[in-house]
Design a protein around this motif. Structure first.
Motif, short mmCIF file in Angstrom:
data_model
loop_
_atom_site.label_atom_id
_atom_site.label_comp_id
_atom_site.label_asym_id
_atom_site.label_seq_id
_atom_site.Cartn_x
_atom_site.Cartn_y
_atom_site.Cartn_z
N ALA A 1 0.69 -1.22 0.15
CA ALA A 1 -0.05 0.06 -0.01
C ALA A 1 0.82 1.27 -0.06
N SER A 2 1.92 1.26 0.73
CA SER A 2 2.90 2.40 0.72
C SER A 2 3.56 2.53 -0.48
N PHE A 3 3.81 1.53 -1.23
CA PHE A 3 4.47 1.64 -2.47
C PHE A 3 3.40 2.16 -3.60
N ALA A 4 2.24 1.83 -3.36
CA ALA A 4 1.25 2.27 -4.49
C ALA A 4 1.06 3.75 -4.28
N SER A 5 0.66 4.12 -2.87
CA SER A 5 0.27 5.16 -2.67
C SER A 5 1.49 6.55 -2.95
N SER A 6 2.46 5.93 -2.99
CA SER A 6 3.79 6.95 -3.20
C SER A 6 4.37 6.86 -4.54
#
Length: 530
Positions: free
Chosen positions: A464-469
């Motif tokens: 989720a962190s990779f996707a949101s960033s």
């Protein structure tokens, strides 16, 4: 403080002061850009100090060193600025001993090497301190902190601004200059100087206005273009710093291909090369209007070329403010994937020919427009791999055999990974975030039935962190590039070793996970978002 004026005539005077400072920026660069070998030159520093005056010299010193040491604390930058200003104040007076400046700069470098140095820390300091004299000074002065992946400055409310300003105007201005310049350290120096000057001028005027709310509204509208220029140029120059000119050109080409996949390679390549030229000419330029002038010229070219091809570009280009138009294009989401035949691959002969780089770029362009949600960080690594592949194989004894073996691995291992990375970011852009995380959690649970709840939660947060960033348009490369493997040619399971520890800290969690772990998950039927 220097440039901002507290009087009603502040706009005219601040503008005049700023133009004077910009005219002297080459001197500042000569004194500050020590990697060019022009450091500690008394005549240049003293000329700058005398022409600017102490306060304006101090302001520029805060901005320049906050940019240079963007991870330093406010207190550390303050110590350094006081030393530099004191040195100039003491040694630039008429009749000062000619050896004053050299002796003072030597003492400053010795203080930098002390165990209790109050200046910004840098891992390269110890190595510099093994040298003596001018060599040590030049080494220390060449050190720079890497820029922040994302700006950390958050503008307070108007009321909070005025409370801080009225409590201590000088402390307020110093802290703002530090926070803003360190956050937007990649913006060209003239843009940063103009932006900080007008902001402090706005605060000093509106906080003593009988109608502060109306005053702030008016001033912010006047500063809108400059604010967008600062934000945009910081992004542009951060990418240029991370990628270099050629890779910036490819990154921009891929982004345009994903936003308007109906446009041809021949239409988009000149725009991409022009964008890279803007970065090359203006990111380090000390010309007052370089970035704004060149960026607006580039935006006009994009609008002329693409408005008739795509309604979204036409909508972005309707406005009269070209800076707002550029920002609109920058934030545009990828278009839906077009129905296109399979991209033709360049032959081995084409890849190793004189125009091999162009053939490779064309193929990556075709790949980007067929995978519109593929994030820039992955495409950039593909570009790196392409360059390395050609470098290794085209110089080998049997280029065709080398390239054929690499192609086989790409087909077996890389392409499925790209499909799933494209899917991950595609779903992120389509779904509400909570729904995205719910589906991601479900797919991870199915793919990893042996994982503990804590491990699944860690993996979920990593994805989720990779996707949101990094799935966003114009995602910051300094944040996202380290989260993709150096070579997207994935190792086999036997060569990959054990599963990376799920408890890795978030800062490094995706360094190997986005390569091996994501690929392994994507071999399952319930990969990521199924």
């Amino acid at each position: 403080m220097g440039f901002p004026e507290l009087l009603p005539s502040r706009r005219r005077r601040a503008s005049s002061n700023m133009r004077a400072a910009l005219a002297l920026l080459p001197l500042l660069a000569a004194a500050q850009a020590l990697h060019r070998g022009k450091a500690y030159v008394r005549e240049k520093v003293c000329q700058e100090y005398k022409m600017l005056g102490k306060e304006n010299f101090r302001t520029l010193t805060i901005i320049a060193n906050s940019r240079k040491y963007s991870n330093g604390t406010f207190e550390e930058i303050g110590h350094l600025v006081r030393e530099i200003v004191s040195l100039a104040e003491t040694c630039c007076t008429d009749g000062a001993d000619p050896s004053c400046y050299d002796a003072g700069s030597t003492a400053l470098s010795a203080k930098s090497c002390g165990a209790d140095s109050p200046f910004p820390a840098h891992p390269g300091t110890a190595e510099c301190c093994t040298h003596e004299g001018l060599e040590r000074k030049l080494c220390l002065a060449a050190l720079r902190h890497p820029p922040q992946p994302l700006p950390r400055y958050l503008q307070p409310s108007d009321r909070e601004l005025c409370q801080a300003f009225q409590r201590d105007p000088r402390e307020f201005a110093d802290r703002f200059l530090y926070e803003y310049a360190s956050s937007y350290s990649q913006a060209p120096l003239p843009v940063l100087l103009s932006s900080t000057t007008t902001f402090l001028s706005m605060v000093s005027t509106c906080c003593i206005s009988p109608a502060p709310t109306a005053c702030f509204l008016k001033e912010k509208l006047e500063r809108k273009t400059l604010s967008l220029l600062t934000l945009t140029s910081n992004r542009i120059c951060s990418r240029f710093s991370a990628y270099g000119k050629d890779k910036v050109s490819f990154s921009y080409l891929a982004s345009l291909a994903q936003k308007v996949p109906t446009a041809s390679f021949e239409d988009l390549l000149p725009l991409a090369e022009d964008a890279a030229e803007v970065s090359s000419q203006c990111c380090d330029s000390l010309a007052e209007d370089c970035m704004q002038k060149k960026l607006l010229e580039h935006t006009a070219k994009v609008c002329t070329t693409l408005s008739a091809r795509d309604g979204r570009f036409a909508d972005c280009c309707k406005g009269k403010n070209l800076m707002e138009n550029h920002f609109c294009i920058l934030a545009m989401l990828p278009a839906p994937a077009p129905k296109l035949p399979e991209a033709p691959e360049p032959t081995n002969k084409e890849l190793c020919a004189k125009e091999g780089a162009l053939h490779a770029t064309r193929f990556l362009f075709e790949l980007a427009r067929r995978h519109p949600s593929l994030p820039d960080a992955v495409l950039a690594k593909l570009y790196d791999s392409s360059e390395k592949l050609r470098g290794e194989c085209c110089s080998s004894k049997d280029p065709s055999a080398c390239l054929d073996s690499k192609r086989k691995r790409i087909e077996e291992e890389l392409l499925p990974f790209l499909e799933r990375a494209n899917q991950l970011c595609g779903q992120y852009s389509k779904l509400p975030f909570l729904e995205f995380k719910k589906r991601l959690r479900d797919s991870l649970t199915r793919a990893r039935p042996e994982a503990s709840p804590a491990q699944l939660e860690q993996l979920l947060e990593q994805r989720a962190s990779f996707a949101s960033s990094c799935c966003l348009p114009d995602a910051p490369p300094l944040l996202c590039a380290p989260q993709v493997p150096p070579r997207p040619l994935l190792p086999s399971r036997a060569a990959a070793g054990p599963d990376p520890a799920p408890g890795l800290p978030l800062g490094s969690s995706l360094l190997s996970q986005v390569s091996w772990e994501l690929a392994e998950l994507c071999k399952e039927e319930s990969c990521l978002l199924g």
